[in-house]
Enzyme design. Structure first.
Site, PDB file in Angstrom:
ATOM      1  N   SER A  49       0.813  -1.151  -0.027  1.00 48.09           N
ATOM      2  CA  SER A  49      -0.108  -0.086  -0.054  1.00 48.09           C
ATOM      3  C   SER A  49       0.903   1.140   0.116  1.00 48.09           C
ATOM      4  O   SER A  49       1.662   1.365   0.957  1.00 48.09           O
ATOM      5  CB  SER A  49      -0.880  -0.035   1.097  1.00 48.09           C
ATOM      6  OG  SER A  49      -1.946  -1.000   1.120  1.00 48.09           O
ATOM      7  N   CYS A 133      -6.730  -2.206   6.629  1.00 51.01           N
ATOM      8  CA  CYS A 133      -5.568  -2.467   7.398  1.00 51.01           C
ATOM      9  C   CYS A 133      -6.140  -2.388   8.986  1.00 51.01           C
ATOM     10  O   CYS A 133      -6.304  -1.202   9.554  1.00 51.01           O
ATOM     11  CB  CYS A 133      -4.553  -1.473   7.024  1.00 51.01           C
ATOM     12  SG  CYS A 133      -3.001  -2.219   7.684  1.00 51.01           S
ATOM     13  N   ILE A 192     -10.311 -10.972   2.217  1.00 54.17           N
ATOM     14  CA  ILE A 192     -10.108 -10.316   3.257  1.00 54.17           C
ATOM     15  C   ILE A 192      -8.773  -9.592   3.511  1.00 54.17           C
ATOM     16  O   ILE A 192      -7.963 -10.183   3.007  1.00 54.17           O
ATOM     17  CB  ILE A 192     -10.622 -10.941   4.442  1.00 54.17           C
ATOM     18  CG1 ILE A 192      -9.911 -12.316   4.843  1.00 54.17           C
ATOM     19  CG2 ILE A 192     -12.176 -11.173   4.472  1.00 54.17           C
ATOM     20  CD1 ILE A 192     -10.097 -12.916   6.110  1.00 54.17           C
ATOM     21  N   GLY A 218      -2.523 -15.639   7.250  1.00 54.52           N
ATOM     22  CA  GLY A 218      -2.104 -17.115   7.138  1.00 54.52           C
ATOM     23  C   GLY A 218      -3.166 -18.342   7.427  1.00 54.52           C
ATOM     24  O   GLY A 218      -4.664 -17.828   7.383  1.00 54.52           O
ATOM     25  N   GLY A 244      -6.687 -14.752   1.846  1.00 49.47           N
ATOM     26  CA  GLY A 244      -6.494 -15.303   3.379  1.00 49.47           C
ATOM     27  C   GLY A 244      -6.342 -16.548   3.589  1.00 49.47           C
ATOM     28  O   GLY A 244      -7.447 -17.361   3.083  1.00 49.47           O
ATOM     29  N   SER A 267       0.805 -14.947   2.981  1.00 43.28           N
ATOM     30  CA  SER A 267       1.627 -15.611   3.606  1.00 43.28           C
ATOM     31  C   SER A 267       2.164 -16.897   3.151  1.00 43.28           C
ATOM     32  O   SER A 267       3.150 -17.354   3.765  1.00 43.28           O
ATOM     33  CB  SER A 267       0.971 -15.842   5.035  1.00 43.28           C
ATOM     34  OG  SER A 267       0.500 -14.716   5.770  1.00 43.28           O
TER      35      SER A 267
HETATM   36  C1  LIG Z   1       3.727  -8.222   6.718  1.00 38.37           C
HETATM   37  C2  LIG Z   1       2.186  -8.052   5.879  1.00 38.37           C
HETATM   38  C3  LIG Z   1       2.134  -6.884   5.412  1.00 38.37           C
HETATM   39  C4  LIG Z   1       0.882  -6.308   4.724  1.00 38.37           C
HETATM   40  N1  LIG Z   1       0.679  -5.124   4.144  1.00 38.37           N
HETATM   41  C5  LIG Z   1      -0.513  -5.036   3.541  1.00 38.37           C
HETATM   42  C6  LIG Z   1      -0.517  -3.713   2.939  1.00 38.37           C
HETATM   43  O1  LIG Z   1       0.409  -2.880   2.946  1.00 38.37           O
HETATM   44  N2  LIG Z   1      -1.868  -3.498   2.488  1.00 38.37           N
HETATM   45  C7  LIG Z   1      -2.897  -4.326   2.411  1.00 38.37           C
HETATM   46  O2  LIG Z   1      -3.765  -4.028   1.701  1.00 38.37           O
HETATM   47  N3  LIG Z   1      -2.687  -5.649   2.988  1.00 38.37           N
HETATM   48  C8  LIG Z   1      -1.539  -5.795   3.401  1.00 38.37           C
HETATM   49  N4  LIG Z   1      -1.356  -7.001   4.173  1.00 38.37           N
HETATM   50  C9  LIG Z   1      -2.384  -8.062   4.228  1.00 38.37           C
HETATM   51  C10 LIG Z   1      -2.369  -9.103   3.010  1.00 38.37           C
HETATM   52  O3  LIG Z   1      -2.344  -8.403   1.829  1.00 38.37           O
HETATM   53  C11 LIG Z   1      -3.677 -10.060   2.848  1.00 38.37           C
HETATM   54  O4  LIG Z   1      -4.860  -9.451   2.992  1.00 38.37           O
HETATM   55  C12 LIG Z   1      -3.580 -10.874   4.327  1.00 38.37           C
HETATM   56  O5  LIG Z   1      -2.164 -11.354   4.717  1.00 38.37           O
HETATM   57  C13 LIG Z   1      -4.190 -12.288   4.429  1.00 38.37           C
HETATM   58  O6  LIG Z   1      -3.742 -13.207   3.355  1.00 38.37           O
HETATM   59  P1  LIG Z   1      -2.716 -14.389   3.600  1.00 38.37           P
HETATM   60  O7  LIG Z   1      -3.321 -15.146   4.937  1.00 38.37           O
HETATM   61  O8  LIG Z   1      -2.671 -15.167   2.328  1.00 38.37           O
HETATM   62  O9  LIG Z   1      -1.551 -13.744   3.942  1.00 38.37           O
HETATM   63  C14 LIG Z   1      -0.140  -7.473   4.670  1.00 38.37           C
HETATM   64  C15 LIG Z   1       0.188  -8.593   5.339  1.00 38.37           C
HETATM   65  C16 LIG Z   1       1.378  -9.212   5.977  1.00 38.37           C
HETATM   66  C17 LIG Z   1       1.537 -10.211   6.381  1.00 38.37           C
END
Ligand SMILES: Cc1cc2nc3c(=O)[nH]c(=O)nc-3n(C[C@H](O)[C@H](O)[C@H](O)COP(=O)(O)O)c2cc1C
Length: 312
Positions: A49, A133, A192, A218, A244, A267
């Site tokens: 972002s 966020c 999400i 995760g 997610g 993740s």
């Molecule tokens: C370290 C980290 C940084 C993230 N930074 C952003 C971000 O800058 N903007 C955003 O919309 N989501 C951000 N997210 C959320 C992820 O894009 C995603 O929605 C969330 O991790 C769920 O997906 P996952 O379970 O596959 O990781 C971040 C997630 C993590 C773990």
């Protein structure tokens, strides 16, 4: 690059040669890294972002592992600001066949709109707005249908490319927020963002993350994401991008069956880039085995089940 026809998906007029998209904030945003992801099987990338000006983010520790492929983070939207980042967008865009989605945020709707407009001018194929966020100020936008409407409308007016709205699960009713975003002109929803959470150190008696509250990502959050995609897809007619807890091809299929038209991977990249290729190849095998021409045929199929009533 070889196009995987059964995995081609179309979202808001954008053609993706794979339904796998990098989720925002997971990797750095260096153009060479983003280009490599396409070679491993990503159809699109979402940038970290980006705000109107540089932002440092929160001090460390900003991310911790909780076991079982589950993480808690409060990075605090650290980013270089759109003026400096524009060059990176233009560079990332040079990779043929890779859809570039720029995630933006700001302190108010004008900031969002201006940042989105500059990102589009730099070459973004689509804008995703981060109103979700859980550990930053933007979290107060995506919990309210009226405020969501105002921000989506403002950004929509400022750009010509498709607008994706990333939703928070940290609400009583995500459907109301999704419907409001659709009404204001969103071209797709992303569901999400992370789930609000807290981890406490039993020795120091303090939260482990420097910021305190963080966002859970995760494996643990997959059923939450799938449920939200399922409910949203009953209520809106714009496409939904599931996100997610995706770690394998079965997870991707679950999101599609719930109503997703594409997915974002976050993740799981902890395991390296090979996981993208594995997921992609297993999806192709699944479709071939079932003689399906396209993964899009699976979108929303789980809606045909009948709930079992107690008085049956
Ligand atoms: C370290 C980290 C940084 C993230 N930074 C952003 C971000 O800058 N903007 C955003 O919309 N989501 C951000 N997210 C959320 C992820 O894009 C995603 O929605 C969330 O991790 C769920 O997906 P996952 O379970 O596959 O990781 C971040 C997630 C993590 C773990």
């Amino acid at each position: 690059m070889k196009l995987n026809k059964p995995l081609n998906v179309s979202i808001a007029g954008l053609e993706f040669n794979s339904p796998l998209i990098l989720a925002s904030g997971i990797l750095g945003v260096s153009p060479p890294t983003m280009h490599i992801l396409a070679d491993y099987g990503m159809g699109g990338i979402t940038t970290k972002s980006i705000g109107p000006v540089k932002r440092k983010g929160y001090p460390n520790p900003s991310i911790i592992g909780l076991g079982n492929d589950t993480f808690l983070n409060a990075v605090g939207l650290a980013n270089p600001g759109i003026e400096r980042f524009s060059h990176e967008i233009t560079e990332i865009k040079k990779k043929e066949g890779l859809v570039v989605i720029v995630s933006v945020f700001g302190d108010n709707s004008n900031d969002f709109a201006r940042t989105a407009s500059l990102a589009e001018k730099a070459g973004a194929d689509a804008i995703e707005i981060n109103i979700s966020c859980p550990h930053a100020e933007v979290s107060s936008i995506g919990v309210d249908p009226k405020i969501t409407f105002e921000y989506v409308r403002a950004v929509k007016k400022a750009i010509h490319c498709p607008l994706f709205v990333k939703l928070t699960p940290n609400v009583t009713d995500i459907v109301k927020i999704g419907m409001s975003a659709e009404k204001a002109g969103a071209d797709a929803l992303v569901a999400i963002n992370t789930v609000s959470g807290l981890a406490i150190d039993i020795n120091t008696h303090r939260p482990i993350l420097a910021h305190g509250i963080g966002g859970l990502s995760g494996r643990a959050i997959k059923p939450i994401g799938v449920r939200h995609v399922f409910n949203l897809s009953k209520a809106v007619s714009i496409p939904i991008i599931g996100c997610g807890g995706i770690f394998n091809y079965e997870d991707v299929l679950e999101y599609f069956l719930a109503g997703a038209s594409a997915v974002q991977l976050g993740s799981c990249l902890y395991y390296g880039y090979d996981i993208i290729t594995q997921i992609r190849d297993n999806l192709i095998r699944y479709l071939e085995t079932r003689k399906l021409d396209s993964i899009s045929q699976l979108t929303g199929l789980a809606h045909h089940y009948k709930e079992i009533g107690f008085d049956d």
